[in-house]
Enzyme design. Sequence first.
Site, short mmCIF file in Angstrom:
data_model
loop_
_atom_site.label_atom_id
_atom_site.label_comp_id
_atom_site.label_asym_id
_atom_site.label_seq_id
_atom_site.Cartn_x
_atom_site.Cartn_y
_atom_site.Cartn_z
N GLU A 1 0.52 -1.23 -0.05
CA GLU A 1 0.39 -0.67 -0.25
C GLU A 1 0.83 1.49 -0.32
O GLU A 1 0.21 2.56 -0.82
CB GLU A 1 -0.57 0.30 1.21
CG GLU A 1 -2.60 -0.67 0.59
CD GLU A 1 -1.64 -2.36 1.31
OE1 GLU A 1 -0.81 -2.60 1.50
OE2 GLU A 1 -2.74 -2.61 0.74
N HIS B 1 -12.08 -4.95 8.60
CA HIS B 1 -12.56 -4.81 6.59
C HIS B 1 -14.42 -3.41 6.62
O HIS B 1 -15.26 -3.93 6.47
CB HIS B 1 -12.95 -5.93 6.77
CG HIS B 1 -12.26 -6.25 6.42
ND1 HIS B 1 -11.78 -7.45 6.61
CD2 HIS B 1 -11.77 -7.35 4.91
CE1 HIS B 1 -10.11 -8.16 6.82
NE2 HIS B 1 -10.43 -8.50 5.37
C1 LIG Z 1 -1.75 -5.06 3.93
C2 LIG Z 1 -3.12 -5.85 3.26
N1 LIG Z 1 -2.95 -5.36 2.22
C3 LIG Z 1 -4.36 -5.77 1.15
C4 LIG Z 1 -5.10 -6.97 2.14
C5 LIG Z 1 -6.28 -7.54 1.64
N2 LIG Z 1 -5.52 -9.32 1.33
C6 LIG Z 1 -6.76 -10.30 2.47
S1 LIG Z 1 -5.65 -11.69 1.41
C7 LIG Z 1 -5.41 -10.41 0.42
C8 LIG Z 1 -3.99 -11.81 -0.70
C9 LIG Z 1 -2.79 -12.53 0.36
O1 LIG Z 1 -2.44 -13.36 -0.48
P1 LIG Z 1 -1.13 -14.41 -0.11
O2 LIG Z 1 -0.20 -13.02 1.08
O3 LIG Z 1 -0.20 -14.89 -1.14
O4 LIG Z 1 -1.91 -15.68 0.98
P2 LIG Z 1 -2.70 -16.44 0.88
O5 LIG Z 1 -4.50 -15.88 0.43
O6 LIG Z 1 -2.61 -16.53 -1.28
O7 LIG Z 1 -2.77 -17.34 1.24
C10 LIG Z 1 -5.27 -9.82 0.42
C11 LIG Z 1 -4.72 -8.80 -1.02
C12 LIG Z 1 -4.56 -7.60 3.43
N3 LIG Z 1 -5.10 -8.73 4.35
N4 LIG Z 1 -3.88 -6.79 3.57
#
Ligand SMILES: Cc1ncc(C[n+]2csc(CCOP(=O)(O)OP(=O)(O)O)c2C)c(N)n1
Lengths: 321, 321, 333, 333
Positions: free
Chosen positions: B58, B125
């Site tokens: 971000e 959220h």
């Molecule tokens: C700082 C932040 N930005 C955006 C989000 C929204 N978000 C929740 S899960 C996710 C994807 C996470 O991907 P990854 O770290 O690869 O974990 P996975 O879901 O694949 O297990 C996002 C963008 C968040 N939780 N935190």
Amino acid sequence: MALTYLEAIREAQHRALSTDPSVFIYGQDVAVFGGAFKATKNLSREYPGRVLDAPISEDAILGVAIGAALEGMRPIVEMQFADFSSLAFNQIVNQAATHFWRTGVPCPLVVRLPSGGTPGSGPFHSQMMESIYAHYPGLVVLTPATVGDAYSMLLEAIALDDPVIFCEHKFLYYHLKEEALPQESLPVGKARIARMGRHASVVTYSAMVHEALRAAADLALEGYEIEIIDLRSVKPIDSDTVLASVARTGRLLCVGESFPWGGVCAEVVARVVADGFNLLDAPPQRLNARDTPIPYHPNLWAAHRPTASAIAESLRRLLRF
Amino acid sequence: MALTYLEAIREAQHRALSTDPSVFIYGQDVAVFGGAFKATKNLSREYPGRVLDAPISEDAILGVAIGAALEGMRPIVEMQFADFSSLAFNQIVNQAATHFWRTGVPCPLVVRLPSGGTPGSGPFHSQMMESIYAHYPGLVVLTPATVGDAYSMLLEAIALDDPVIFCEHKFLYYHLKEEALPQESLPVGKARIARMGRHASVVTYSAMVHEALRAAADLALEGYEIEIIDLRSVKPIDSDTVLASVARTGRLLCVGESFPWGGVCAEVVARVVADGFNLLDAPPQRLNARDTPIPYHPNLWAAHRPTASAIAESLRRLLRF
Amino acid sequence: MPEVSVAAVAEAERLRGAYRWMLLARRLEEKISSLYHSGKIVGGVYLGRGQEAFSAALGVSLWRGRDIFAPLIRDMAGRLAFGEPLLDPARTYLGSVLGPMRGRDGNIHRGRPAEGMPAMISHLGSMVSVVCGMLMARRFKGDLEAVGAACVGDGATSTGAFHEAVNLAAVERLPLVIAVANNQFAYSTPTERQFACRDLTDRAAGYGIEGHAVDGTDLAECLMVFEHAVARARAGHGPQLVVGTLLRLTGHGAHDDAAYVPEALKRTPLGRDCLERAGQHLITRGLATPEELDRWDREVTEEVRQAVATAQQDPVPEAAGETWRALCSDLQP
Amino acid sequence: MPEVSVAAVAEAERLRGAYRWMLLARRLEEKISSLYHSGKIVGGVYLGRGQEAFSAALGVSLWRGRDIFAPLIRDMAGRLAFGEPLLDPARTYLGSVLGPMRGRDGNIHRGRPAEGMPAMISHLGSMVSVVCGMLMARRFKGDLEAVGAACVGDGATSTGAFHEAVNLAAVERLPLVIAVANNQFAYSTPTERQFACRDLTDRAAGYGIEGHAVDGTDLAECLMVFEHAVARARAGHGPQLVVGTLLRLTGHGAHDDAAYVPEALKRTPLGRDCLERAGQHLITRGLATPEELDRWDREVTEEVRQAVATAQQDPVPEAAGETWRALCSDLQP
Ligand SMILES: Cc1ncc(C[n+]2csc(CCOP(=O)(O)OP(=O)(O)O)c2C)c(N)n1
Ligand SMILES: Cc1ncc(C[n+]2csc(CCOP(=O)(O)OP(=O)(O)O)c2C)c(N)n1
Ligand SMILES: [Mg+2]
Ligand SMILES: [Mg+2]
């Protein structure tokens, strides 16, 4: 042996380290160097292994403090300048502030924020952030204005089971001196009547207490007795003391050094009119810094923040109403 | 062909991309996936290379938007949830907000914040962040409450030369429908009278406008005509429209979904009492969410935020005064 | 007279040019420092002593007026080399209202963002992603040639902002040069309290970008490495991480005596003065005579004197003349 | 009966134990998913299908009640293996007020911070430094044996918070295991839009820590690597970065059909189901019989049924019972 506001902060940390083994200090350049302002001078030598230099990682610094607090430690974090806490904002408002409410496990830590304007410091080394942190549930936000409060409130902050944002004012660091540290003090959450009066109440905090006192001294020459309330803590706010003062004077001016939109002054005014509308003989007023970033040049800076003469001017208008 | 609030946001971006080559969209999952809420659905196909997926960064996302804006682009950033903008806080308030004032070079960008509570979303959220951003000089903060405003204000935001925080409310995304997009609309900075009345004014914004309208409908059955002001923009605030309303009704209730300390409601009350003290027949009141994080369980959530019935209750107290 | 190749002439010119910028920066900063100690400077003073070679080499490697250069607090030499008018620093440090920031912001925060030199905010690491955005804008506008350089110190590599920006630049394969001046300290904090890797260039592989280590006290080497890195970036090989190893030959700020820097460290090769080394190098290789260096010194000293004199005559900002408006549009807050 | 070594018995037990946790997590999540689709779940549902081997292997490698385990959104298996009571997830997902978060926070955010399992906030990357702080506290208190594990996804490695925490852990040489489940996507974003390095283990050298790559679909390998990494951390060798390569065999959340995951990718070795593979492995190596696996399946299914039934009888939170106080001290806001 006069003590400055800054020395009081050092003394409080000294005492906390000596009396509570769960206290430690974490921040940039706080160890051998003793901190950018020397608030931790010699402490790393006196308490080896308990005053630690951190990398330039404000988010992680707060994360460490939070994790340590959950395990029963009482970390004191020094931000090099309050302004850099913007990078720890997420950990402070979303992790530290919510933790007890979410889990029932307390998160006792203190974040020391060297705050406020000094000439030539500019937009990124002058900010007041109390209004930002006070917005969030779960934080205590303190704004000491005197040497004694710097000492006693910091000790209380360390002892509190809640996360505390401790806004110490850089302009007071060296200017302000007192002969001795207080034996007793008001508890956190109680405001102080810094000067008694009967024609108008100025509610303020931090460095502005001293500007307001100077303004009150000027107005005394004009025959007005101005009451000055030092909030001491902006979250919680001691509405009772504020309302009692307004009940005596009928007039309210709220003065803050931070940006004008929202914040402490708006909160105080909104509380007073909600609960003490009939006490007021005149519209309650606010005086804040201007609605621009904080200027670097001292000429501009002096006109950006409220000063004794600007406060006096506002008071005269308020008294004429 | 009814359009939802969410579709209006998509349409506005569509139109901006089609009419201004300097517009692009940057954010997590905005490209092929069309965004977590589908606000950018199909746009990457229609405007290849101008709707880009960002890493989970971000701070850097905002940095990119700022840099691009300095070079004459007009970036639209989508935060996946408003709550995650806490990680872009520094870039927003210290870099984007200060840039024009410091350098004379404008920084035109829009940060779209999917804001506010929905049942089961919990503390991270559901947040409203308008009060935080509005505190800082140099930002415009918009809070559309209708399908038409979601569309026209987003287009205006993109055209503005200042950085704009665009707080769109997730609770309205699918609920709110209108038959067509507006041909004309109030300009940014003007509040709207959402319902005329004469016994009390409710000043509010975003999703709370609809709760307030429901409360007004209830009170109409009891013989009270409640005027509802939709601020539309919380920075700047249209004090004139607010004061004119209070002049008509003599009573003010300010309603916001964000945390109670400081913020929009405190600011509105402080302005009204400073400039319209004599218009008031009763102490102005505020109604905000509770002073805790936003609960996850719908039972708690419903009691945490202001609802039509809580607003009606507050109004009844205000009218009895 | 022996024959010399075009390339050799060009190299000589680059070395001589860079040296002169270093000298100008050194003399200017010495002047600012002495003005500071006599109370004539508005705001804080952070100096680049010991870092001029690394900084100037980057500045001269970029295309003035086309590329992007985001300096940090010790980049006086690079700024001047990149094209910053000498009056800009003179005016900002002396509090003139005619400086590029008009008294609103100062000193190291000055910039000319419309001319490819962003005005830094204090929060370390924050400018790297801004340069990424500028480069993405260039790409959007069809300019595929411009390179952007972002300067940081060893300490700033610990910031989340730095990491997010470098990673993003790698994903976007941006023509970004990240210049890390590892001067062994972040304020008082030595590198072993800042990171634990063997060398900061070890980070490059973790981002999938190219990394280059350079002796930051050696102008010729700095020039070679930066020219190479800039050329690689320009040719589409993605971000380039250049780490210069050197020592800060001054306090963190003019207020700091740097008592925490061990004497022994100053006596290592890290502690060599890059300006002296560069001068020696020019003389030894026959690229300049001692007399020429002296003449340049007199020239730049005079340039500095004039700039400071001008700035000192300038009007200062007056509150009455301020608009006190942070918005650029005509919205009424 | 052939003689078997003590080590072989222990290894067999670990494999069988981990498999059983995987199975329990799988069946529990299947149940939660079906309850979600019939509208019975409060809040969002994020599943760990395909990641059970990686997660459970970490969970069983830690000392229950002594170590620290900071799970993320796909760590049902690791949580259960580390000692989370089955009723905790059941209660949180079904909105019981008796769950560890009392309805205030939910589902993946549940935790028992006083028992070494922090309650995550949503902001990705933010928990890593919290584990660092917990480990520093242990060190302050003289506990030099405890290990802390922090789980993240491929996407979270792009956050500034992740970088700051890993770097800090390296500087402090903390006994931290960073478990990165590279499941090829962050929500819909494929890894090539997330980072540009060859492999995330390439980051280890940049932090000066040890890195380990593992096939995240292979339970035996995961167990071996995590046991090794935990042992290295416990023995004072500093942070250990463990990157498991695998595929998310489900949508990002229960609401997501993951249409963006290419079919071809699912047919690569990445797409193998770790639970099936682990079952096969047990059978092939003679460590369990098919009948045994079936019996376990019936057992865990029954455990899940009971936990869900209990949670469904539980009282739900009522606003009237709330204190609506965020402070823990008795200060009056
Ligand atoms: C700082 C932040 N930005 C955006 C989000 C929204 N978000 C929740 S899960 C996710 C994807 C996470 O991907 P990854 O770290 O690869 O974990 P996975 O879901 O694949 O297990 C996002 C963008 C968040 N939780 N935190
Ligand atoms: C995010 C942030 N935290 C703290 C500071 C305060 N600060 C200013 S300079 C400095 C040290 C910087 O060290 P380094 O990056 O190595 O650069 P150098 O000063 O050595 O050139 C610090 C901690 C800051 N400017 N920004
Ligand atoms: Mg350094
Ligand atoms: Mg992933």
